[in-house]
Design an enzyme around this catalytic site. Structure first.
Site, PDB file in Angstrom:
ATOM      1  N   ASP A  99       0.868  -1.180   0.000  1.00 53.27           N
ATOM      2  CA  ASP A  99       0.000   0.000   0.000  1.00 53.27           C
ATOM      3  C   ASP A  99       0.900   1.224   0.000  1.00 53.27           C
ATOM      4  O   ASP A  99       2.121   1.110  -0.164  1.00 53.27           O
ATOM      5  CB  ASP A  99      -0.962  -0.012   1.200  1.00 53.27           C
ATOM      6  CG  ASP A  99      -2.316   0.599   0.848  1.00 53.27           C
ATOM      7  OD1 ASP A  99      -2.324   1.771   0.411  1.00 53.27           O
ATOM      8  OD2 ASP A  99      -3.347  -0.070   0.999  1.00 53.27           O
TER       9      ASP A  99
ATOM     10  N   HIS B  68      -3.095   2.902  -4.743  1.00 49.82           N
ATOM     11  CA  HIS B  68      -2.410   2.520  -3.492  1.00 49.82           C
ATOM     12  C   HIS B  68      -0.993   2.012  -3.784  1.00 49.82           C
ATOM     13  O   HIS B  68      -0.537   1.042  -3.177  1.00 49.82           O
ATOM     14  CB  HIS B  68      -3.227   1.476  -2.720  1.00 49.82           C
ATOM     15  CG  HIS B  68      -4.490   2.052  -2.134  1.00 49.82           C
ATOM     16  ND1 HIS B  68      -4.488   2.834  -1.004  1.00 49.82           N
ATOM     17  CD2 HIS B  68      -5.775   1.986  -2.547  1.00 49.82           C
ATOM     18  CE1 HIS B  68      -5.732   3.219  -0.736  1.00 49.82           C
ATOM     19  NE2 HIS B  68      -6.534   2.720  -1.662  1.00 49.82           N
TER      20      HIS B  68
ATOM     21  N   GLU C 117     -10.333   2.434  -5.110  1.00 51.60           N
ATOM     22  CA  GLU C 117     -10.102   3.866  -4.879  1.00 51.60           C
ATOM     23  C   GLU C 117      -9.112   4.493  -5.859  1.00 51.60           C
ATOM     24  O   GLU C 117      -8.422   5.452  -5.516  1.00 51.60           O
ATOM     25  CB  GLU C 117      -9.615   4.080  -3.431  1.00 51.60           C
ATOM     26  CG  GLU C 117     -10.612   3.580  -2.411  1.00 51.60           C
ATOM     27  CD  GLU C 117     -10.142   3.705  -0.963  1.00 51.60           C
ATOM     28  OE1 GLU C 117     -10.987   4.017  -0.105  1.00 51.60           O
ATOM     29  OE2 GLU C 117      -8.949   3.491  -0.681  1.00 51.60           O
TER      30      GLU C 117
HETATM   31  C1  ACM Z   1     -10.848  -0.418   0.948  1.00 52.91           C
HETATM   32  O1  ACM Z   1     -11.283  -0.284   2.094  1.00 52.91           O
HETATM   33  N1  ACM Z   1     -10.262   0.595   0.337  1.00 52.91           N
HETATM   34  C2  ACM Z   1     -10.983  -1.671   0.233  1.00 52.91           C
END
Ligand code: ACM
Length: 505
Positions: A151, A212, A270
């Site tokens: 991440d 991410h 996201e």
């Molecule tokens: C997430 O909580 N972004 C999968």
């Protein structure tokens, strides 16, 4: 009327009394069928026989078992080693002070996927802690450990071909962007996967892309695709052929490290947090022209489709958060992790599209949300995730009735999963405090038939398990004793997610 009421109250009192006297054993998750036959036996290993009968899977499934305990000993019957393993977990819980009650049990799980996800990027968790976690998961019959390995805050998995991913990308965490590199070597990963396998737990690795990605981008900036002010270099560059090859090399090593994972999770969540630069990156413009992609959304879908097909070519299903739904991946080989509880339409679409589905909505499955309204650190927007709310899932999920019914009946729904995002967890004690005892509630929801679930009864059994967890060295929130909130040491992140900032995205 009054008489009937008095009669009903009297009968209730009798039933309650009988129940206390029979003192049902405190097994979590509650078995599908349990009949006590009276008396107890002192079992030794010679007195426990196991018969694996492959034909028994027809009635017991791949993970079920029968257990017959009498004065002479215990007989475990199962179609698989996994079923026999779960029978032994039950037997261990049944045995108190060397005595095991005589009983017959027939047991099998409600769901095939009973998972827990840990984010080790925001804060790193050492392997000794992960092994203790796997021990508890096995004890409570959970069978999928979803390892969120990469991440923005740090890249935690050693990749031999790209050593900077860990030596540079592994530097920093949510508390301290300069923290020395923390990551798992390939030897540690192999060891952990074997440790999990011995406990009938599959480890599902997650390599998050195309968003991410800041951890990787710090190590290999040539593959970065830009980000936002808050999250610079949040994405990989989806238009660069070299970047796709880089990611495919990584996934190949991942597959070697996790040969039996079944699913490689590639995130997909996201992306719009930081894809602004895609509008100007020359490689993305070239990709758009070549593949006739109209906009960033189309580019994201193309990337997801392409990488999912690559994962499938490695012999794995592709796991992804529910954003990947529209990408055009192969539904037969895609597992959608439905996490946005406020977007039930995503779940409906996943069902209609024929995808496999794991239910892990923020409410109530994200354990970084508070479990007590008086607690201060953690997420609390749109409510919190108390023990009872976790226990009630999925029956009490706030879904349109027709969708809830459809999900309940659908074989596409593989199961349930809890997720612990670790922004607010710098220490093992805090991670465990947020995990337990909610994990036991989730374990029962994922195993026990809905008709057999009862929160009062679960609470009574949980009271037996809390001191046992403590004895095993687990830090556990006590929902009955109002134990104080465990927050991290001074200096660690105390990140409190606000609905205003979160929902902007
Ligand atoms: C997430 O909580 N972004 C999968």
């Amino acid at each position: 009327m009054k008489t009937m009421f008095a009669l009903a109250v009297g009968m209730f009192a009798l039933v309650a009394q009988a129940r206390t006297q029979s003192a049902e054993p405190a097994i979590i998750p509650h078995p599908a069928e349990l009949k006590l036959s009276g008396g107890t036996v002192a079992l030794t290993s010679e007195k426990v026989r196991t018969e694996i009968q492959p034909g028994a899977t027809a009635t017991l499934g791949a993970e079920g078992y029968r257990l017959a305990i009498g004065p002479a000993g215990a007989l475990i019957t199962a179609g698989t080693e996994t079923g026999a393993f779960y029978a032994r977990q039950t037997l261990a819980q049944l045995t108190v002070a060397g005595q095991t009650p005589c009983a017959t049990l027939t047991d099998r799980p409600r769901y095939a996927w009973r998972g827990y996800m840990l984010d080790v990027s925001r804060h790193f968790a050492p392997t000794a802690e992960l092994k203790a976690l796997l021990d508890e998961m096995a004890r409570y019959k959970l069978n999928r450990f979803h390892w969120h390995l990469t991440d923005d805050e740090g890249w935690r998995i050693e990749i031999k071909k790209y050593p900077l991913l860990t030596s540079i990308g592994g530097i920093g965490d949510k508390s301290n962007p300069q923290a020395p590199a923390q990551f798992y070597t390939q030897a540690e990963i192999r060891d952990l996967v074997a440790y999990a396998r011995a406990r009938h737990i599959v480890v599902v690795p997650e390599i998050d892309m195309p968003g991410h990605a800041s951890g990787a981008a710090r190590a290999y900036p040539a593959h970065a695709g830009g980000g936002s002010d808050r999250l610079p270099n949040f994405t990989f560059n989806p238009g660069k052929p070299e970047t796709l090859l880089f990611l495919q090399d990584i996934l190949r090593e991942v597959k070697e490290l996790f040969p039996d994972c079944g699913v490689i999770h590639y995130g997909g969540d996201e992306v719009h947090f930081g894809w602004g630069k895609w509008d100007t990156l020359p490689e993305v413009q070239a990709l758009k022209a070549k593949e006739h992609l109209a906009d960033k959304q189309a580019v994201e879908k193309w990337f997801n489709r392409t990488m999912a097909a690559f994962i499938n070519s490695l012999g794995c299903d592709t796991g992804g958060w529910d954003e990947i739904l529209d990408a055009g991946t192969d539904p037969a080989h895609t597992v959608i992790f439905w996490w946005r509880h406020d977007k039930p339409a995503q779940l409906a679409k996943a069902l209609q599209g024929g995808f496999k589905i794991v239910l892990t909505p923020r409410h109530p499955c994200y354990f970084d949300f508070l479990q007590n309204p008086a607690h201060k650190v953690g997420r609390r927007w749109n409510g919190i995730n108390e023990l009872q709310r976790v226990y009630g899932f999925p029956e009490t999920a706030t879904l349109p009735a027709d969708l809830a019914a459809q999900a309940a009946a659908s074989p596409q729904v593989l199961g349930l999963q809890a997720c612990l995002w670790s922004e607010t967890c710098a220490t093992r004690a805090r991670r465990e405090f947020l995990t337990y005892p909610r994990l036991l509630a989730l374990a029962e929801s994922a195993w026990t038939p809905a008709a057999k679930k009862n929160y009062e009864d679960f609470s009574a059994r949980l009271k037996v398990h809390l001191p046992l967890l403590k004895q095993r060295g687990i830090t556990c929130y006590d929902p009955f004793g109002n134990s104080p909130e465990v927050v991290d040491a001074p200096g660690a992140a105390t990140y409190i997610d606000q609905p205003e900032t979160r929902q902007k995205h």
